[in-house]
Design an enzyme around this catalytic site. Structure first.
Site, PDB file in Angstrom:
ATOM      1  N   TRP A   1       1.130  -1.159  -0.137  1.00  0.00           N
ATOM      2  CA  TRP A   1       0.331   0.357   0.124  1.00  0.00           C
ATOM      3  C   TRP A   1       1.074   1.350   0.061  1.00  0.00           C
ATOM      4  CZ3 TRP A   1      -4.086  -0.628  -2.458  1.00  0.00           C
ATOM      5  CH2 TRP A   1      -5.134  -1.009  -2.090  1.00  0.00           C
TER       6      TRP A   1
ATOM      7  N   ASP B   1      -1.552   5.828   6.716  1.00  0.00           N
ATOM      8  CA  ASP B   1      -2.694   6.256   6.132  1.00  0.00           C
ATOM      9  C   ASP B   1      -2.709   4.532   7.473  1.00  0.00           C
ATOM     10  OD1 ASP B   1      -4.491   4.094   4.761  1.00  0.00           O
ATOM     11  OD2 ASP B   1      -3.448   3.218   3.129  1.00  0.00           O
TER      12      ASP B   1
ATOM     13  N   LYS C   1     -12.284  -1.440   5.912  1.00  0.00           N
ATOM     14  CA  LYS C   1     -11.430  -2.361   6.688  1.00  0.00           C
ATOM     15  C   LYS C   1     -11.884  -3.131   8.876  1.00  0.00           C
ATOM     16  CE  LYS C   1      -9.036  -2.671   2.916  1.00  0.00           C
ATOM     17  NZ  LYS C   1      -7.833  -1.731   2.179  1.00  0.00           N
TER      18      LYS C   1
HETATM   19  C1  LIG Z   1      -7.922  -1.657   1.166  1.00  0.00           C
HETATM   20  C2  LIG Z   1      -6.148  -0.325   1.888  1.00  0.00           C
HETATM   21  C3  LIG Z   1      -6.457   0.487   0.641  1.00  0.00           C
HETATM   22  C4  LIG Z   1      -7.176   0.935  -0.824  1.00  0.00           C
HETATM   23  O1  LIG Z   1      -8.338   1.179  -0.497  1.00  0.00           O
HETATM   24  P1  LIG Z   1      -9.131   1.106  -1.321  1.00  0.00           P
HETATM   25  O2  LIG Z   1     -10.802   2.122  -0.834  1.00  0.00           O
HETATM   26  O3  LIG Z   1      -9.524   0.182  -2.128  1.00  0.00           O
HETATM   27  O4  LIG Z   1      -9.309   2.449  -1.949  1.00  0.00           O
HETATM   28  C5  LIG Z   1      -4.760   1.425   1.172  1.00  0.00           C
HETATM   29  N1  LIG Z   1      -4.285   1.261   2.143  1.00  0.00           N
HETATM   30  C6  LIG Z   1      -4.096   0.401   3.246  1.00  0.00           C
HETATM   31  C7  LIG Z   1      -3.599  -0.123   4.015  1.00  0.00           C
HETATM   32  C8  LIG Z   1      -5.613  -0.678   2.667  1.00  0.00           C
HETATM   33  O5  LIG Z   1      -5.700  -1.340   3.774  1.00  0.00           O
END
Ligand SMILES: *Cc1c(COP(=O)(O)O)cnc(C)c1O
Length: 359
Positions: free
Chosen positions: A102, A170, A194
Site C-alpha cells: 500500500w 494511511d 476495513k
Molecule cells: C485497502 C487499503 C487501501 C486501498 O483502499 P481502497 O478503499 O480500496 O482504495 C489503502 N491502504 C490500505 C492500508 C488498505 O488496507
C-alpha cells in the site's frame, strides 16, 4: 441464522448488533415513514447523524480542535493523489516510507506530482529501523502506512521527522483499533471498509492549518479545503455508510473504546502467531515479532500444496475468507475490531487440528 467467522481483509466483518440495528430500521427509519437512504442529506435527520458521527470519532480518538474530520469518498486510492495535491504547496519533494504494497502504491501515485524520496527497501516488504528514517526540513511531508494490510506488517513506533514536516499516515486497516497521537500526526486517512463501516466512505482527519495549500488546478472534489468548508456536504455524502459508521462508533464506545480494541486485537492475533511459532515450520510467518500486524495475520504453509485444502476445510467449518491477497498468495486472517475472540480461538484450534492431520 448461524453467523460464520469472516476473516476477509475488506470489506470486512462488522459488529452483529450494528447490522441488526440497521436491519430493524432500514425500511422505516425510527418511525419516519421512509428509509434513511431515501432521505435528503441536508434534512434534519441525516444532518444530525453526520454531526454526531464526527463528535463520536472525536471522543473515541481524542481528536483535538487543531484537527478537522472529513467524510469523503473514493477510498484509500483517492487519498494517494489527494495527499500530494493538497500538501505539496511549493515544495518539490515528499518522503515516503515504503514498507509494503500500500505504501508503495501511494509513493508511485505521488511520483506523478513531485519527487519522491523513498525510505526503506521497495523490493521487499519490511518496516525500516526507526533510526533509518531521515527526513529533510524542506520535505513537504513524511508519509507512511501504519498497517500494511496485504503484507501483515504494522508500525510499533511513530516515525520521526522534523517538527516543520507534517506526518501523514494511511490507517485504513487499523483505524479505531488503537489510539492515534495527533500531536505527531498531521493527517491520517482510512477507507471505512476495513475496520469502520461499509465501503464507500473515507475518513480524513487533518490539521486545519494544512487546508488551503492546494494549487489552483487542483480539482474541486480533490481539495480538502472545499470539503472542510462545507462540513463534508459539498456534494452528496455516502449517507448509508455514514449511518452505519455512526452505529459502529456507538458500539465501540459501549465496548470500552480503542484501548479495549487494542487489547483484544493483541489477544486475538497472539493466539494465531503462537500456533504458527510452535508449529516447527509447518506454518510460516517470517515477520519480526515487533512488526507483526495485530489486524492481518499473514502466513503460509511450508507445504504449499496444502494451502487450497486448508482454505477448503476451514471454509467448511465456518472460518471464511482465509485466502491471502492475490499478489502474495498464502493465507491471511484479518482480525478486525468486530471479530469475536471466539473466532480467533476457533481458527487456532483448526490450525492445530489441520497440522496434526497433515504434519
Ligand atoms: C485497502 C487499503 C487501501 C486501498 O483502499 P481502497 O478503499 O480500496 O482504495 C489503502 N491502504 C490500505 C492500508 C488498505 O488496507
Amino acid at each position: 441464522m448461524s453467523r460464520v467467522f469472516n476473516f476477509a481483509a475488506g470489506p470486512g466483518i462488522l459488529p452483529l448488533p450494528v447490522l441488526e440495528e440497521v436491519a430493524a430500521n432500514l425500511v422505516d427509519y425510527h418511525d419516519q415513514g421512509m428509509s434513511l437512504i431515501e432521505m435528503s442529506h441536508r434534512g434534519a435527520v441525516f444532518s444530525q447523524i453526520i454531526r454526531e458521527t464526527k463528535d463520536l470519532l472525536r471522543e473515541l480518538l481524542r481528536i483535538p480542535d487543531t484537527h478537522d474530520v472529513l467524510f469523503l469518498q473514493g477510498g484509500g486510492h483517492t487519498q494517494f493523489a489527494m495527499v500530494p495535491l493538497n500538501l505539496l504547496g511549493a515544495a518539490a519533494e515528499a518522503s515516503y516510507i515504503v514498507s509494503g504494497i500500500w505504501s508503495k502504491k501511494a509513493a508511485a501515485e505521488a511520483a506523478k506530482f513531485c519527487h519522491v524520496n523513498v525510505i526503506g527497501t521497495p523490493s521487499k516488504s519490511a518496516i525500516p529501523a526507526a533510526e533509518s528514517v531521515v527526513v529533510a526540513n524542506d520535505a513537504a511531508y513524511l508519509y507512511y502506512c501504519m498497517n500494511e494490510t496485504v503484507n501483515g506488517l504494522e508500525f510499533n513506533f511513530v516515525p520521526q521527522c522534523p517538527e516543520c514536516v507534517p506526518l501523514v499516515a494511511d490507517v485504513s486497516s487499523d483505524f479505531l483499533s488503537r489510539p492515534i497521537d495527533f500531536k505527531r500526526h498531521a493527517l491520517v486517512f482510512a477507507g471505512a471498509q476495513k475496520n469502520f463501516g461499509p465501503a464507500g466512505l473515507t475518513v480524513v482527519i487533518l490539521r486545519k492549518d494544512l487546508l488551503g495549500l492546494a494549487g489552483d488546478t487542483c480539482p474541486t472534489m480533490l481539495n480538502y479545503q472545499i470539503h472542510a468548508e462545507a462540513a463534508s456536504m459539498y456534494n452528496t455524502p455516502p449517507t448509508f455508510a455514514i449511518w452505519v459508521a455512526n452505529l459502529v462508533c456507538k458500539w465501540l464506545i459501549q465496548e470500552g473504546g480503542v484501548e479495549v480494541m487494542d487489547e483484544r486485537a493483541r489477544a486475538r492475533s497472539s493466539l494465531i502467531y503462537k500456533v504458527i511459532d510452535q508449529s516447527e515450520g509447518f506454518f510460516v510467518n517470517t515477520i519480526p515479532e515487533r512488526h507483526r500486524s495485530r489486524m492481518n495475520v499473514v502466513f503460509t504453509l511450508a507445504e504449499s500444496a496444502l494451502i487450497d485444502l486448508f482454505i477448503k476445510e476451514a471454509d467448511a467449518q465456518g472460518l471464511k475468507n482465509l485466502k491471502g491477497h492475490r499478489s502474495v498468495g498464502g493465507l491471511r486472517a484479518s482480525l478486525y475490531n468486530a471479530m469475536p475472540q471466539e473466532g480467533a480461538v476457533k481458527l487456532a484450534q483448526f490450525m492445530q487440528d489441520f497440522m496434526q492431520r497433515h504434519g
